[in-house]
Design a protein around this motif. Sequence first.
Motif, mmCIF file in Angstrom:
data_model
loop_
_atom_site.group_PDB
_atom_site.id
_atom_site.type_symbol
_atom_site.label_atom_id
_atom_site.label_comp_id
_atom_site.label_asym_id
_atom_site.label_seq_id
_atom_site.Cartn_x
_atom_site.Cartn_y
_atom_site.Cartn_z
ATOM 1 N N PRO A 26 0.743 -1.218 -0.088
ATOM 2 C CA PRO A 26 -0.068 -0.111 -0.103
ATOM 3 C C PRO A 26 1.080 1.308 -0.203
ATOM 4 C CG PRO A 26 0.271 -0.938 2.293
ATOM 5 C CD PRO A 26 0.552 -2.091 1.200
ATOM 6 N N PHE A 27 0.356 2.348 -0.638
ATOM 7 C CA PHE A 27 1.159 3.295 -0.786
ATOM 8 C C PHE A 27 0.405 4.819 -0.734
ATOM 9 C CE2 PHE A 27 0.281 2.706 -5.083
ATOM 10 C CZ PHE A 27 0.082 3.712 -5.530
ATOM 11 N N THR A 28 1.013 5.901 -0.382
ATOM 12 C CA THR A 28 0.531 7.373 -0.519
ATOM 13 C C THR A 28 1.234 8.020 -1.483
ATOM 14 O OG1 THR A 28 -0.503 6.994 1.782
ATOM 15 C CG2 THR A 28 -0.430 9.352 0.949
ATOM 16 N N VAL A 29 0.610 8.917 -2.204
ATOM 17 C CA VAL A 29 1.186 9.718 -2.968
ATOM 18 C C VAL A 29 1.255 11.173 -2.375
ATOM 19 C CG1 VAL A 29 1.152 11.184 -5.214
ATOM 20 C CG2 VAL A 29 0.266 8.806 -5.307
ATOM 21 N N VAL A 30 2.527 11.799 -2.204
ATOM 22 C CA VAL A 30 2.890 12.904 -1.523
ATOM 23 C C VAL A 30 3.443 13.821 -2.576
ATOM 24 C CG1 VAL A 30 3.946 14.010 0.413
ATOM 25 C CG2 VAL A 30 3.097 11.624 0.737
ATOM 26 N N GLU A 31 2.955 15.040 -2.409
ATOM 27 C CA GLU A 31 3.562 16.246 -3.525
ATOM 28 C C GLU A 31 4.550 16.620 -2.775
ATOM 29 O OE1 GLU A 31 1.767 17.118 -6.224
ATOM 30 O OE2 GLU A 31 0.262 15.664 -5.840
ATOM 31 N N PRO A 32 5.520 16.684 -3.988
ATOM 32 C CA PRO A 32 7.103 17.392 -3.508
ATOM 33 C C PRO A 32 6.799 18.538 -2.839
ATOM 34 C CG PRO A 32 6.503 17.485 -5.839
ATOM 35 C CD PRO A 32 5.472 16.791 -5.409
ATOM 36 N N ILE A 33 7.817 18.822 -2.120
ATOM 37 C CA ILE A 33 8.001 20.219 -1.320
ATOM 38 C C ILE A 33 8.604 21.092 -2.292
ATOM 39 C CG2 ILE A 33 8.958 21.307 0.743
ATOM 40 C CD1 ILE A 33 8.739 18.810 2.071
ATOM 41 N N ALA A 34 8.112 22.381 -2.516
ATOM 42 C CA ALA A 34 8.566 23.186 -3.469
ATOM 43 C C ALA A 34 10.143 23.769 -2.728
ATOM 44 C CB ALA A 34 7.857 24.574 -3.483
#
Length: 77
Positions: free
Chosen positions: A68-76
């Motif tokens: 199982p995984f979660t997509v995390v937006e990259p940090i600017a």
Amino acid sequence: MKISYDSEIDAVYIRLVEGKHECRTLRLTDEIALNIGEGELLVGVEILDAQNVLGAGDLPQVVLENIPFTVVEPIAQ
């Protein structure tokens, strides 16, 4: 598990265990090191000169099987 890439130093870090751990470093090569925690727990893997070690150009495709995984937006940056 968390995989991160730092383009400024061209390094990939694969964190297998979350949280703070006192670790010793086991160098496999000049570019690849294992962080080993208490009880010989593999906490993380560091890859320096990542584009050379993993192949020039884009980072390789990551395939997760039955994880199982979660997509995390990259940090600017």
